[in-house]
Design a protein around this motif. Structure first.
Motif, PDB file in Angstrom:
ATOM      1  N   LEU A 102      -5.141   2.002   2.674  1.00  0.00           N
ATOM      2  CA  LEU A 102      -5.019   3.319   2.040  1.00  0.00           C
ATOM      3  C   LEU A 102      -5.953   4.336   2.704  1.00  0.00           C
ATOM      4  O   LEU A 102      -6.967   3.960   3.292  1.00  0.00           O
ATOM      5  N   SER A 123       0.818  -1.219   0.000  1.00  0.00           N
ATOM      6  CA  SER A 123       0.000   0.000   0.000  1.00  0.00           C
ATOM      7  C   SER A 123       0.850   1.268   0.000  1.00  0.00           C
ATOM      8  O   SER A 123       0.487   2.262  -0.620  1.00  0.00           O
ATOM      9  N   HIS A 124       1.951   1.216   0.721  1.00  0.00           N
ATOM     10  CA  HIS A 124       2.792   2.416   0.731  1.00  0.00           C
ATOM     11  C   HIS A 124       3.350   2.674  -0.672  1.00  0.00           C
ATOM     12  O   HIS A 124       3.444   3.821  -1.104  1.00  0.00           O
ATOM     13  N   ASN A 172      -8.947  -5.669  -2.681  1.00  0.00           N
ATOM     14  CA  ASN A 172      -7.617  -5.470  -2.099  1.00  0.00           C
ATOM     15  C   ASN A 172      -6.464  -5.489  -3.090  1.00  0.00           C
ATOM     16  O   ASN A 172      -5.307  -5.608  -2.688  1.00  0.00           O
ATOM     17  N   ASN A 179      -0.645   6.240   4.217  1.00  0.00           N
ATOM     18  CA  ASN A 179      -0.748   5.948   2.789  1.00  0.00           C
ATOM     19  C   ASN A 179      -1.941   6.642   2.133  1.00  0.00           C
ATOM     20  O   ASN A 179      -2.958   6.027   1.868  1.00  0.00           O
ATOM     21  N   PRO A 180      -1.785   7.949   1.884  1.00  0.00           N
ATOM     22  CA  PRO A 180      -2.893   8.683   1.257  1.00  0.00           C
ATOM     23  C   PRO A 180      -3.083   8.216  -0.185  1.00  0.00           C
ATOM     24  O   PRO A 180      -2.117   7.816  -0.843  1.00  0.00           O
ATOM     25  N   TYR A 181      -4.321   8.264  -0.646  1.00  0.00           N
ATOM     26  CA  TYR A 181      -4.581   8.003  -2.064  1.00  0.00           C
ATOM     27  C   TYR A 181      -5.549   9.077  -2.568  1.00  0.00           C
ATOM     28  O   TYR A 181      -6.699   9.156  -2.132  1.00  0.00           O
ATOM     29  N   SER A 210      -8.658  -1.271   3.230  1.00  0.00           N
ATOM     30  CA  SER A 210      -7.321  -1.820   2.952  1.00  0.00           C
ATOM     31  C   SER A 210      -6.410  -0.807   3.616  1.00  0.00           C
ATOM     32  O   SER A 210      -6.819  -0.039   4.456  1.00  0.00           O
ATOM     33  N   LEU A 250       1.918  11.489   3.772  1.00  0.00           N
ATOM     34  CA  LEU A 250       3.055  10.626   3.398  1.00  0.00           C
ATOM     35  C   LEU A 250       4.222  10.805   4.356  1.00  0.00           C
ATOM     36  O   LEU A 250       4.845   9.834   4.778  1.00  0.00           O
ATOM     37  N   VAL A 270       1.813   1.957  -3.485  1.00  0.00           N
ATOM     38  CA  VAL A 270       0.712   2.536  -4.256  1.00  0.00           C
ATOM     39  C   VAL A 270       0.654   4.040  -4.003  1.00  0.00           C
ATOM     40  O   VAL A 270       0.571   4.862  -4.915  1.00  0.00           O
ATOM     41  N   SER A 271       0.734   4.374  -2.717  1.00  0.00           N
ATOM     42  CA  SER A 271       0.658   5.768  -2.298  1.00  0.00           C
ATOM     43  C   SER A 271       1.830   6.601  -2.852  1.00  0.00           C
ATOM     44  O   SER A 271       1.635   7.721  -3.327  1.00  0.00           O
ATOM     45  N   VAL A 272       3.011   6.032  -2.816  1.00  0.00           N
ATOM     46  CA  VAL A 272       4.196   6.758  -3.291  1.00  0.00           C
ATOM     47  C   VAL A 272       4.155   6.946  -4.812  1.00  0.00           C
ATOM     48  O   VAL A 272       4.438   8.036  -5.321  1.00  0.00           O
ATOM     49  N   GLY A 299      -9.760  -3.177  -6.845  1.00  0.00           N
ATOM     50  CA  GLY A 299     -10.862  -3.795  -6.097  1.00  0.00           C
ATOM     51  C   GLY A 299     -10.343  -5.077  -5.465  1.00  0.00           C
ATOM     52  O   GLY A 299      -9.264  -5.559  -5.817  1.00  0.00           O
ATOM     53  N   LYS A 344       1.484   6.972  -6.719  1.00  0.00           N
ATOM     54  CA  LYS A 344       0.394   7.923  -6.971  1.00  0.00           C
ATOM     55  C   LYS A 344       0.853   9.366  -6.724  1.00  0.00           C
ATOM     56  O   LYS A 344       0.662  10.249  -7.560  1.00  0.00           O
ATOM     57  N   ASN A 345       1.460   9.576  -5.548  1.00  0.00           N
ATOM     58  CA  ASN A 345       1.891  10.942  -5.216  1.00  0.00           C
ATOM     59  C   ASN A 345       2.936  11.482  -6.170  1.00  0.00           C
ATOM     60  O   ASN A 345       2.930  12.665  -6.499  1.00  0.00           O
ATOM     61  N   GLU A 371     -16.392   1.656  -3.505  1.00  0.00           N
ATOM     62  CA  GLU A 371     -14.979   1.239  -3.550  1.00  0.00           C
ATOM     63  C   GLU A 371     -14.106   2.108  -2.641  1.00  0.00           C
ATOM     64  O   GLU A 371     -13.069   1.661  -2.168  1.00  0.00           O
ATOM     65  N   ASP A 409      -0.793   5.664 -14.073  1.00  0.00           N
ATOM     66  CA  ASP A 409      -1.020   5.839 -12.635  1.00  0.00           C
ATOM     67  C   ASP A 409      -1.094   4.486 -11.907  1.00  0.00           C
ATOM     68  O   ASP A 409      -1.240   3.439 -12.531  1.00  0.00           O
ATOM     69  N   ALA A 410      -1.004   4.565 -10.574  1.00  0.00           N
ATOM     70  CA  ALA A 410      -1.245   3.385  -9.729  1.00  0.00           C
ATOM     71  C   ALA A 410      -2.725   3.411  -9.385  1.00  0.00           C
ATOM     72  O   ALA A 410      -3.209   4.377  -8.806  1.00  0.00           O
ATOM     73  N   LEU A 411      -3.450   2.367  -9.762  1.00  0.00           N
ATOM     74  CA  LEU A 411      -4.900   2.359  -9.561  1.00  0.00           C
ATOM     75  C   LEU A 411      -5.367   1.245  -8.632  1.00  0.00           C
ATOM     76  O   LEU A 411      -4.748   0.187  -8.548  1.00  0.00           O
ATOM     77  N   TRP A 412      -6.469   1.513  -7.981  1.00  0.00           N
ATOM     78  CA  TRP A 412      -7.184   0.524  -7.181  1.00  0.00           C
ATOM     79  C   TRP A 412      -7.954  -0.380  -8.139  1.00  0.00           C
ATOM     80  O   TRP A 412      -8.655   0.115  -9.022  1.00  0.00           O
TER      81      TRP A 412
END
Lengths: 247, 247
Positions: free
Chosen positions: B125, A67-68, A139, B94-96, B123, B89, A70-72, A137, A74-75, B116, A132-135
């Motif tokens: 995020l 998850s981190h 998890n 883990n912001p999204y 999860s 961050l 994904v967050s990184v 579904g 994305k940011n 979602e 982009d990093a996407l969700w």
């Protein structure tokens, strides 16, 4: 309508993490200002999102990625996207940021949302989206590449032309001699036959370009360091690069 | 699940255009780290988006607003949002980022997309959205306020608590003496009876809060300069602020 992909290798310095090529971006944007028809921008991740997705071992296949990470990823994309948006604004254009979360559910495009993107482009806004990093579904998350977005949007919007803005003149038949392939009419270029992609994502671009051109649309690979070639292609049908003729 | 709105007057200095209150944001984020249940963040525009929407005379009613205005409001929100994301961050959360384009079509929420958001929060995020300039369709755009997003999300997600983080202790029965209303059980507060909203958007917040609490959910107005009060409310059911009891 035209869809233009600004490659990560043109708008960033891929050798160094988080290094935008602001002058190259500005130069391209100043040229795009001359286009007198609606367009949509897609951009890649280069030394921002692409760099981090490699670091966190994230791929286009949906999986339970960190998850981190994904967050990184994305940011970092938001950071790069902001630089692109600022360049459009500075040049008195009206960018409107649409991360792919706007028009994707899971890993499928939402047709009615994609169709609104065209409407926005036909009004006085320039929709700008990006890999982009996407969700996904359940998890899971995944990387949606800018190249994949190109064929997603093209399938629904049927643009007159799809432009891939690269850091090279186009597709070479021989990378050593840099002999440019100026036109392809559906035949498979050598790069798709070789198993390894040594040219930094070129294979994937060619695959998406082939998919789009098979549906009857023209796809043009052009050097972003010579952005006036985009104008030559759109306004004068002079394609100095590689043209994948729509069949 | 909890939905938390960070008001524009807490995260920015409303007196001065484009001035974030980074210390206040950091302080709130450090406290939110202590929450041990899923949450979603919504933030306002303050001296970023709100400032520009006033400048360009844009409102919540869809209309043919100036495209450059749409672009400027949008970009200023991305700038503020980036500051919020960076604070999360930096604090190893883990912001999204999910601009409301993600879950809104026209001016209606897309239920399956909103659902979602809860899954993402469950999860690892933290979904972060914000008030924004949105495309409505038919050449129209509009301002979707963060307060309105609160009731949109609450209607679908039925959170255990909705928190409005303000720059004051809560809702005052008398703005002069600053006498705090600690609990409301569906009765209309005085502010909704007066025709003028002199308290900078408080009336609109109270309206959204009443709508949410009428559907059976608790809404809590709290001072963002005392963020530990959020934890007291969630963990110990001690509400130092104004609680709109869900009926």
């Amino acid at each position: 309508m035209i869809i233009i992909k600004l490659g990560g290798s043109v708008i960033t310095n891929k050798e160094k993490p988080h290094s935008p090529r602001k002058n190259s971006i500005d130069k391209i944007v100043r040229v795009l200002k001359k286009l007198d028809e609606p367009f949509v921008i897609v951009h890649g991740g280069g030394s921002f999102g692409h760099y981090w997705s490699v670091k966190y071992n994230m791929h286009t296949k949906p999986a339970n990625y960190n998850s981190h990470g994904v967050s990184v990823v994305k940011n970092s994309m938001i950071e790069l996207n902001k630089i692109v948006l600022d360049s459009f604004l500075k040049n008195k254009l009206n960018p409107y940021c649409l991360p792919p979360t706007d028009f994707v559910f899971g890993n499928k495009p939402i047709t009615k949302k994609v169709k609104e993107i065209e409407k926005m482009a036909e009004s006085n806004l320039i929709p700008i989206t990006f890999g982009d990093a996407l969700w996904f579904g359940k998890n899971k998350s995944y990387i949606l590449s800018g190249d994949r977005i190109m064929s997603m949007l093209a399938n629904i919007l049927k643009p007159k032309l799809c432009v891939f803005v690269l850091n090279v003149d186009g597709l070479y038949s021989d990378p050593k001699t840099k002999k440019l392939i100026s036109e392809l009419k559906g035949e498979k270029p050598l790069i798709l036959k070789s198993s390894k992609d040594v040219t930094g994502g070129m294979k994937r671009k060619v695959e998406e370009a082939m998919k789009i051109s098979k549906k009857g649309m023209n796809v043009f690979f052009v050097n972003g360091n010579k952005p006036e070639r985009i104008i030559d292609a759109v306004k004068r049908k002079k394609f100095h690069g590689t043209l994948f003729k729509g069949k």
